[in-house]
Design a protein around this motif. Sequence first.
Motif, mmCIF file in Angstrom:
data_model
loop_
_atom_site.group_PDB
_atom_site.id
_atom_site.type_symbol
_atom_site.label_atom_id
_atom_site.label_comp_id
_atom_site.label_asym_id
_atom_site.label_seq_id
_atom_site.Cartn_x
_atom_site.Cartn_y
_atom_site.Cartn_z
ATOM 1 N N PRO A 105 -6.322 4.384 -7.928
ATOM 2 C CA PRO A 105 -5.901 5.261 -6.834
ATOM 3 C C PRO A 105 -7.105 5.980 -6.227
ATOM 4 C CG PRO A 105 -4.586 5.676 -8.809
ATOM 5 C CD PRO A 105 -5.701 4.764 -9.201
ATOM 6 N N ASP A 136 -7.723 9.121 -3.394
ATOM 7 C CA ASP A 136 -7.186 10.144 -2.493
ATOM 8 C C ASP A 136 -5.681 9.996 -2.300
ATOM 9 O OD1 ASP A 136 -9.755 11.194 -2.116
ATOM 10 O OD2 ASP A 136 -10.157 9.812 -0.460
ATOM 11 N N GLY A 137 -4.963 9.666 -3.367
ATOM 12 C CA GLY A 137 -3.510 9.573 -3.313
ATOM 13 C C GLY A 137 -2.980 8.258 -2.784
ATOM 14 N N SER A 138 -3.843 7.268 -2.556
ATOM 15 C CA SER A 138 -3.425 5.955 -2.051
ATOM 16 C C SER A 138 -3.811 4.867 -3.054
ATOM 17 C CB SER A 138 -4.092 5.644 -0.719
ATOM 18 O OG SER A 138 -3.702 6.576 0.247
ATOM 19 N N GLN A 139 -3.017 3.801 -3.079
ATOM 20 C CA GLN A 139 -3.314 2.696 -3.986
ATOM 21 C C GLN A 139 -2.671 1.422 -3.450
ATOM 22 O OE1 GLN A 139 -1.889 3.204 -8.037
ATOM 23 N NE2 GLN A 139 -3.525 1.902 -8.834
ATOM 24 N N THR A 148 0.834 12.691 -1.849
ATOM 25 C CA THR A 148 -0.057 13.838 -1.708
ATOM 26 C C THR A 148 -0.790 14.045 -3.021
ATOM 27 O OG1 THR A 148 1.445 14.849 -0.134
ATOM 28 C CG2 THR A 148 -0.159 16.298 -1.178
ATOM 29 N N SER A 149 -2.103 13.992 -2.983
ATOM 30 C CA SER A 149 -2.888 14.189 -4.198
ATOM 31 C C SER A 149 -3.486 15.582 -4.270
ATOM 32 C CB SER A 149 -4.003 13.146 -4.295
ATOM 33 O OG SER A 149 -4.915 13.317 -3.224
ATOM 34 N N LEU A 174 2.818 6.885 -7.543
ATOM 35 C CA LEU A 174 2.343 5.675 -6.862
ATOM 36 C C LEU A 174 3.023 4.432 -7.437
ATOM 37 C CD1 LEU A 174 -1.453 6.531 -6.569
ATOM 38 C CD2 LEU A 174 0.185 6.318 -4.677
ATOM 39 N N SER A 227 1.134 5.680 -0.808
ATOM 40 C CA SER A 227 0.346 6.909 -0.903
ATOM 41 C C SER A 227 1.252 8.107 -1.148
ATOM 42 C CB SER A 227 -0.488 7.116 0.352
ATOM 43 O OG SER A 227 0.340 7.276 1.476
ATOM 44 N N SER A 260 0.861 -1.180 0.000
ATOM 45 C CA SER A 260 0.000 0.000 0.000
ATOM 46 C C SER A 260 0.898 1.230 0.000
ATOM 47 C CB SER A 260 -0.891 0.032 1.238
ATOM 48 O OG SER A 260 -1.778 -1.068 1.223
#
Length: 138
Positions: free
Chosen positions: A93, A95-98, A54-55, A71, A52, A50
């Motif tokens: 993705p 909110d900036g996480s994947q 900053t988006s 990412l 992340s 996981s």
Amino acid sequence: MRKAVFLLIPLATLALSACDWGIKLDDKARNVRTAWNGDVGSCKDQGKVSVSVTSRVGPVDRSDLKVRDELEVLARNEAAKLGADTVKPLGEPRDGSQDWGAYTCGSRVVGPQGNNAPPPPSQTTTPQAGFETVPLKN
């Protein structure tokens, strides 16, 4: 009031340009491929990664393509730490996480060209937002 606006513009520009500082592909991660076609059926599962970034900087959304590229770089870096040689996105993705799957495929060819190149257009899947991610060049 005018002075405050003129000071905010350079500060905002600097903040946005600083977002990609420090996200670099590690030397070991250069050998980690991305399974763009999702074909990891004969590979050994090494776990889930996981990552992340900053988006959003204040009220401004960062470029979706830039976020996706970062990412992928982070996922490849983390997969290399697990001893994996292939990563596959497990979802889009958010909110900036994947989340990414990490796999060991050995010398098995994972893409149509056997490297990090995306599949030919006939096999490319375009995310819902209409953007397509492509791997970073070495």
